[in-house]
Design a protein around this motif. Structure first.
Motif, mmCIF file in Angstrom:
data_model
loop_
_atom_site.group_PDB
_atom_site.id
_atom_site.type_symbol
_atom_site.label_atom_id
_atom_site.label_comp_id
_atom_site.label_asym_id
_atom_site.label_seq_id
_atom_site.Cartn_x
_atom_site.Cartn_y
_atom_site.Cartn_z
ATOM 1 N N UNK A 214 0.793 -1.228 0.000
ATOM 2 C CA UNK A 214 0.000 0.000 0.000
ATOM 3 C C UNK A 214 0.819 1.268 0.000
ATOM 4 N N UNK A 215 2.099 1.160 0.376
ATOM 5 C CA UNK A 215 2.981 2.331 0.384
ATOM 6 C C UNK A 215 3.808 2.447 -0.886
ATOM 7 N N UNK A 216 3.579 1.537 -1.831
ATOM 8 C CA UNK A 216 4.318 1.587 -3.092
ATOM 9 C C UNK A 216 5.622 0.829 -3.077
ATOM 10 N N UNK A 217 5.911 0.113 -1.978
ATOM 11 C CA UNK A 217 7.145 -0.660 -1.907
ATOM 12 C C UNK A 217 6.996 -2.029 -2.546
ATOM 13 N N UNK A 218 8.080 -2.534 -3.081
ATOM 14 C CA UNK A 218 8.059 -3.842 -3.740
ATOM 15 C C UNK A 218 8.314 -4.932 -2.701
ATOM 16 N N UNK A 219 7.617 -6.050 -2.852
ATOM 17 C CA UNK A 219 7.750 -7.184 -1.948
ATOM 18 C C UNK A 219 7.852 -8.478 -2.736
ATOM 19 N N UNK A 220 8.632 -9.408 -2.201
ATOM 20 C CA UNK A 220 8.712 -10.752 -2.749
ATOM 21 C C UNK A 220 7.482 -11.532 -2.298
ATOM 22 N N UNK A 221 6.825 -12.217 -3.232
ATOM 23 C CA UNK A 221 5.563 -12.883 -2.935
ATOM 24 C C UNK A 221 5.578 -14.320 -3.446
ATOM 25 N N UNK A 222 4.496 -15.036 -3.146
ATOM 26 C CA UNK A 222 4.268 -16.391 -3.642
ATOM 27 C C UNK A 222 5.313 -17.355 -3.072
ATOM 28 N N UNK A 223 6.201 -17.869 -3.888
ATOM 29 C CA UNK A 223 7.249 -18.789 -3.448
ATOM 30 C C UNK A 223 8.590 -18.266 -3.938
ATOM 31 N N UNK A 224 9.673 -18.854 -3.442
ATOM 32 C CA UNK A 224 10.978 -18.413 -3.927
ATOM 33 C C UNK A 224 11.982 -19.566 -3.854
ATOM 34 N N UNK A 225 12.714 -19.756 -4.962
ATOM 35 C CA UNK A 225 13.803 -20.727 -5.049
ATOM 36 C C UNK A 225 13.380 -22.122 -4.590
ATOM 37 N N UNK A 226 12.266 -22.585 -5.147
ATOM 38 C CA UNK A 226 11.764 -23.927 -4.861
ATOM 39 C C UNK A 226 11.935 -24.832 -6.083
ATOM 40 N N UNK A 227 11.739 -26.145 -5.911
ATOM 41 C CA UNK A 227 11.818 -27.036 -7.078
ATOM 42 C C UNK A 227 10.717 -26.808 -8.104
ATOM 43 N N UNK A 228 9.680 -26.050 -7.765
ATOM 44 C CA UNK A 228 8.646 -25.707 -8.750
ATOM 45 C C UNK A 228 9.008 -24.459 -9.539
ATOM 46 N N UNK A 229 9.719 -23.537 -8.903
ATOM 47 C CA UNK A 229 9.993 -22.248 -9.542
ATOM 48 C C UNK A 229 11.411 -22.150 -10.085
ATOM 49 N N UNK A 230 12.217 -23.176 -9.867
ATOM 50 C CA UNK A 230 13.641 -23.125 -10.204
ATOM 51 C C UNK A 230 14.104 -24.475 -10.732
ATOM 52 N N UNK A 231 15.238 -24.458 -11.402
ATOM 53 C CA UNK A 231 15.900 -25.701 -11.780
ATOM 54 C C UNK A 231 17.087 -25.905 -10.848
ATOM 55 N N UNK A 232 17.069 -27.029 -10.118
ATOM 56 C CA UNK A 232 18.139 -27.386 -9.192
ATOM 57 C C UNK A 232 18.929 -28.555 -9.782
ATOM 58 N N UNK A 233 20.232 -28.355 -9.954
ATOM 59 C CA UNK A 233 21.081 -29.411 -10.505
ATOM 60 C C UNK A 233 22.111 -29.866 -9.479
ATOM 61 N N UNK A 234 22.383 -31.181 -9.377
ATOM 62 C CA UNK A 234 23.500 -31.642 -8.542
ATOM 63 C C UNK A 234 24.821 -31.109 -9.112
ATOM 64 N N UNK A 235 25.559 -30.360 -8.309
ATOM 65 C CA UNK A 235 26.771 -29.706 -8.815
ATOM 66 C C UNK A 235 27.804 -30.720 -9.293
ATOM 67 N N UNK A 236 27.874 -31.873 -8.628
ATOM 68 C CA UNK A 236 28.903 -32.848 -8.991
ATOM 69 C C UNK A 236 28.561 -33.626 -10.252
ATOM 70 N N UNK A 237 27.359 -33.417 -10.787
ATOM 71 C CA UNK A 237 26.983 -34.098 -12.029
ATOM 72 C C UNK A 237 26.798 -33.117 -13.196
ATOM 73 N N UNK A 238 27.131 -31.857 -12.972
ATOM 74 C CA UNK A 238 26.954 -30.847 -14.024
ATOM 75 C C UNK A 238 27.921 -31.117 -15.177
ATOM 76 N N UNK A 239 27.373 -31.235 -16.362
ATOM 77 C CA UNK A 239 28.192 -31.498 -17.545
ATOM 78 C C UNK A 239 27.516 -30.849 -18.747
ATOM 79 N N UNK A 240 27.957 -29.652 -19.175
ATOM 80 C CA UNK A 240 27.312 -28.979 -20.314
ATOM 81 C C UNK A 240 27.357 -29.834 -21.571
#
Length: 297
Positions: A214-240
């Motif tokens: 209501x004051x015009x400030x921005x807020x983070x909403x909903x979810x954040x950095x979850x397996x639904x909203x992000x791609x999580x890869x095992x670092x030790x198996x990363x191979x481009x």
């Protein structure tokens, strides 16, 4: 719209059901919906290719809620969030939060640290992702020189989000708000990768939602950095150069496209998930939670 699995909660009125979340308003003493607060309930529904699958993933709602709460704490110095309380009805304990009502920013805010998925398709076709030019020679899984902001439209349920160049974001929400959303999205992904790197996970990309208070400030909403909203890869198996193993719902997408016999362009609903795919998907979500937070669900 109400999803069939949305619970009936005394003292709350159902407001809306999305693909994976249900929204309720607390009722005031006069019986009217609270104009300032909402109950955000994460279901066990899973969506893929903008369609809700008919097979739930047990504990998925708890993972999304508890992991988001953990990340909100890690990001508190970057941006405030919409959470008021975790004191919720027993029927949705652990998978719901009471939040502020916000005026939601009408843009899907996406940042990418690695190239894959829809971004890879854009890059192969044009050398750009959402209007951002990228170097030649990148492959599936390439780490980008620096994280980039690749927003998309916020399409109605059942329709597909479309990539949008930054200029369109400026036209939609104004230059100052666009810059704020861009910088925060990139900062959230960067902070996420700083933390996840020490826990053996690469966060390839993420989508975040912002709202305006209501004051015009921005807020983070909903979810954040979850397996639904992000791609999580095992670092030790990363191979481009190939698709990466993951702790997110890409596992389900891959099964639908390669083993289920379903054609995503057929117009038919996706098939039900077999028990072993449900179990393995749950295991991936729970492992992501445990690796990141250091706690068991």
């Amino acid at each position: 719209m109400t999803q069939p699995d949305a619970p009936d909660l005394p003292g709350y009125v159902h407001v809306y059901s999305g693909k994976v979340r249900d929204l309720y308003a607390p009722t005031l003493p006069d019986g009217e919906p609270d104009p300032d607060r909402l109950l955000l309930v994460a279901s066990d529904r899973l969506s893929a290719f903008d369609q809700i699958l008919d097979t739930p993933i047990p504990d998925k709602g708890r993972v999304l809620t508890q992991l988001s709460l953990w990340w909100f704490d890690q990001l508190a110095d970057l941006v405030p969030n919409h959470v008021i309380s975790t004191d919720v009805p027993d029927a949705v304990e652990g998978r719901a939060v009471l939040v502020r009502r916000l005026d939601m920013v009408p843009v899907e805010c996406v940042a990418r640290a690695y190239l894959t998925g829809g971004g890879l398709g854009e890059y192969r076709a044009s050398g750009h992702v959402s209007g951002v030019a990228l170097p030649d020679g990148l492959v599936d899984g390439s780490r980008l020189p620096e994280p980039i902001f690749t927003p998309s439209t916020k399409a109605p349920q059942g329709q597909h989000d479309q990539p949008m160049p930054y200029a369109d974001v400026v036209a939609e929400i104004g230059p100052d708000r666009a810059a704020e959303a861009r910088d925060l999205t990139i900062a959230i992904l960067a902070r996420g990768n700083e933390i996840a790197a020490g826990r053996g996970i690469l966060i390839a990309d993420t989508k975040v939602e912002f709202g305006i208070d209501g004051d015009g400030g921005i807020m983070l909403a909903d979810e954040v950095l979850t397996p639904d909203s992000s791609r999580f890869w095992p670092a030790d198996q990363w191979h481009p150069g190939r698709p990466q193993p993951s702790y997110d719902k890409q596992f389900v997408r891959d099964w639908l496209l390669t083993e289920s016999g379903w054609d995503k362009n057929s117009g038919d609903a996706p098939p039900s998930l077999p028990d072993h795919i449900v179990e393995q998907t749950r295991d991936r979500y729970v492992e992501a939670y445990a690796r990141l937070t250091g706690a068991s669900l």
